[in-house]
Scaffold this motif. Structure first.
Motif, PDB file in Angstrom:
ATOM      1  N   MET A  71       0.824  -1.205   0.000  1.00 24.14           N
ATOM      2  CA  MET A  71       0.000   0.000   0.000  1.00 24.14           C
ATOM      3  C   MET A  71       0.861   1.259   0.000  1.00 24.14           C
ATOM      4  O   MET A  71       2.065   1.209   0.247  1.00 24.14           O
ATOM      5  CB  MET A  71      -0.948  -0.023   1.191  1.00 24.14           C
ATOM      6  CG  MET A  71      -1.938  -1.166   1.093  1.00 24.14           C
ATOM      7  SD  MET A  71      -3.270  -1.073   2.302  1.00 24.14           S
ATOM      8  CE  MET A  71      -4.436  -2.226   1.535  1.00 24.14           C
ATOM      9  N   TRP A  83      -7.402  -5.660   1.940  1.00 24.02           N
ATOM     10  CA  TRP A  83      -7.348  -4.860   0.709  1.00 24.02           C
ATOM     11  C   TRP A  83      -8.451  -5.286  -0.263  1.00 24.02           C
ATOM     12  O   TRP A  83      -9.008  -4.463  -0.983  1.00 24.02           O
ATOM     13  CB  TRP A  83      -5.985  -5.016   0.030  1.00 24.02           C
ATOM     14  CG  TRP A  83      -5.763  -6.373  -0.597  1.00 24.02           C
ATOM     15  CD1 TRP A  83      -5.266  -7.485  -0.006  1.00 24.02           C
ATOM     16  CD2 TRP A  83      -6.096  -6.748  -1.935  1.00 24.02           C
ATOM     17  NE1 TRP A  83      -5.243  -8.541  -0.880  1.00 24.02           N
ATOM     18  CE2 TRP A  83      -5.745  -8.116  -2.086  1.00 24.02           C
ATOM     19  CE3 TRP A  83      -6.639  -6.080  -3.036  1.00 24.02           C
ATOM     20  CZ2 TRP A  83      -5.930  -8.818  -3.279  1.00 24.02           C
ATOM     21  CZ3 TRP A  83      -6.817  -6.776  -4.226  1.00 24.02           C
ATOM     22  CH2 TRP A  83      -6.465  -8.135  -4.334  1.00 24.02           C
ATOM     23  N   SER A 133      -9.868  -1.844   1.726  1.00 27.72           N
ATOM     24  CA  SER A 133      -9.029  -1.092   2.651  1.00 27.72           C
ATOM     25  C   SER A 133      -7.818  -0.504   1.917  1.00 27.72           C
ATOM     26  O   SER A 133      -7.214  -1.160   1.066  1.00 27.72           O
ATOM     27  CB  SER A 133      -8.541  -1.990   3.788  1.00 27.72           C
ATOM     28  OG  SER A 133      -7.688  -1.281   4.654  1.00 27.72           O
ATOM     29  N   THR A 134      -7.484   0.730   2.263  1.00 25.85           N
ATOM     30  CA  THR A 134      -6.332   1.400   1.647  1.00 25.85           C
ATOM     31  C   THR A 134      -5.252   1.752   2.664  1.00 25.85           C
ATOM     32  O   THR A 134      -4.268   2.394   2.331  1.00 25.85           O
ATOM     33  CB  THR A 134      -6.777   2.680   0.921  1.00 25.85           C
ATOM     34  OG1 THR A 134      -7.416   3.553   1.864  1.00 25.85           O
ATOM     35  CG2 THR A 134      -7.736   2.353  -0.212  1.00 25.85           C
ATOM     36  N   ARG A 135      -5.450   1.342   3.923  1.00 22.67           N
ATOM     37  CA  ARG A 135      -4.475   1.598   4.975  1.00 22.67           C
ATOM     38  C   ARG A 135      -3.900   0.280   5.464  1.00 22.67           C
ATOM     39  O   ARG A 135      -4.609  -0.716   5.586  1.00 22.67           O
ATOM     40  CB  ARG A 135      -5.105   2.358   6.138  1.00 22.67           C
ATOM     41  CG  ARG A 135      -5.575   3.764   5.776  1.00 22.67           C
ATOM     42  CD  ARG A 135      -5.973   4.544   7.025  1.00 22.67           C
ATOM     43  NE  ARG A 135      -7.066   3.886   7.729  1.00 22.67           N
ATOM     44  CZ  ARG A 135      -7.541   4.299   8.899  1.00 22.67           C
ATOM     45  NH1 ARG A 135      -6.987   5.358   9.499  1.00 22.67           N
ATOM     46  NH2 ARG A 135      -8.546   3.675   9.476  1.00 22.67           N
TER      47      ARG A 135
END
Length: 327
Positions: free
Chosen positions: A154, A163, A167-169
């Motif tokens: 990421m 992901w 989710s991007t964190r």
């Protein structure tokens, strides 16, 4: 009885590490103990449970007959968990290669996710990390999984098993497990510029947070950072993370990273007056057999890890020091 004497009175899977890393035994001693993993104790018991088709419990990540229920918990008996345990216990991989384990798994084992072939991995970061390390250990072709980690890192430097849900964190748990897989790759192959860069980025993700805290607020990320349990499974903790950084520092021939200090303090604070560490809450779920003590009891495994980490930190290893290298 000293802590060292107590630790040496243990299963070969644990004892050879105590001999090598804490007792300073010569290689002929600890390698002889390590060889017993295949024929005695935990290692022999787990080998005896391997299926004729190369798997354990008939499944890749879950047992073949597993049907989840609110009370079942995660079972820890299937192929991925069994291979990971044997590798971490120091089993000589030639034992499984003689059984054609990698080939049989390639022929017979498919992931529960979309029936994907075992050594190609699937979509979960942690599963792919264990599969990468286990495949390298057994000599399977896991080139595709290595590439997968490079493609799925990421923007903040780490990884997240969620992901696929958008989710991007990055996640502490996922990032640590990804780092373990990439370290196994770098040890086995000598690394590439890309894998080393990915590992450095993932390490930086954790180091920027002191291995403990949210970067946004400085608050502790969750209670689990102080919950030390063995087996580690997929769960993150300060002890699990610092153990990774210890191994990576020895491989990379660098001194301890100063930003580990607070996490090391947490590990030191958990040491009991008698020099042991207590088991927290082991992760619930079916096991082949118990390999450590119940919650609240002194754990030989955690005491090995805790003592080894503090010895390494307190010695302040510098490049060129004569320190045992991980195998």
């Amino acid at each position: 009885m000293t802590v060292l004497t107590w630790l040496l009175d243990s299963d070969p899977a644990l004892r050879w590490q105590v001999e090598r890393d804490l007792a300073g035994a010569p290689p002929e001693v600890w390698t002889a103990t390590r060889a017993k993993v295949a024929t005695e104790g935990f290692g022999a018991q787990l080998l005896a449970r391997q299926d004729p088709d190369g798997q354990w419990a008939g499944g890749a990540y879950f047992p073949a007959e597993f049907r989840p229920s609110p009370d079942s918990g995660q079972p820890w008996t299937a192929t991925t968990w069994s291979l990971t345990a044997l590798r971490e216990w120091g089993l000589d991989p030639t034992v499984l290669r003689a059984r054609r384990t990698a080939e049989l798994i390639a022929e017979n084992s498919r992931w529960e996710y979309e029936n994907l072939p075992y050594w190609g991995g699937e979509v979960d970061v942690c599963i792919n990390a264990w599969t990468l390390a286990n495949g390298l250990w057994l000599g399977a072709d896991v080139t595709g999984i290595t590439r997968w980690f490079l493609d799925h890192r990421m923007a903040d430097g780490g990884w997240n098993c969620e992901w696929v849900e958008g989710s991007t964190r990055s996640s502490f748990h996922s990032t640590l497990n990804a780092l373990k897989g990439l370290l196994a790759y770098d040890i086995a192959t000598g690394c590439t510029d890309e894998t080393l860069a990915a590992r450095r980025a993932g390490e930086e993700y954790l180091l920027q947070r002191g291995l403990l805290r949210r970067r946004s607020t400085g608050e502790q990320v969750a209670p689990w950072v102080d919950h030390f349990t063995y087996p580690f499974r997929w769960r993150y903790s300060a002890l699990n993370a610092v153990e990774y950084f210890r191994e990576a520092a020895l491989v990379d021939d660098v001194p301890p990273e100063p930003r580990l200090a607070e996490a090391v303090d947490r590990i030191r604070a958990a040491r009991q007056p008698d020099g042991t560490w207590l088991q927290n809450d082991p992760m619930h779920g079916e096991v082949w057999f118990d390999v450590d003590v119940p919650a609240g009891a002194p754990s030989k495994w955690l005491t090995l890890y805790g003592t080894r980490v503090l010895d390494w930190w307190d010695q302040g290893s510098t490049p060129g020091d004569a320190v045992s290298q991980p195998d």
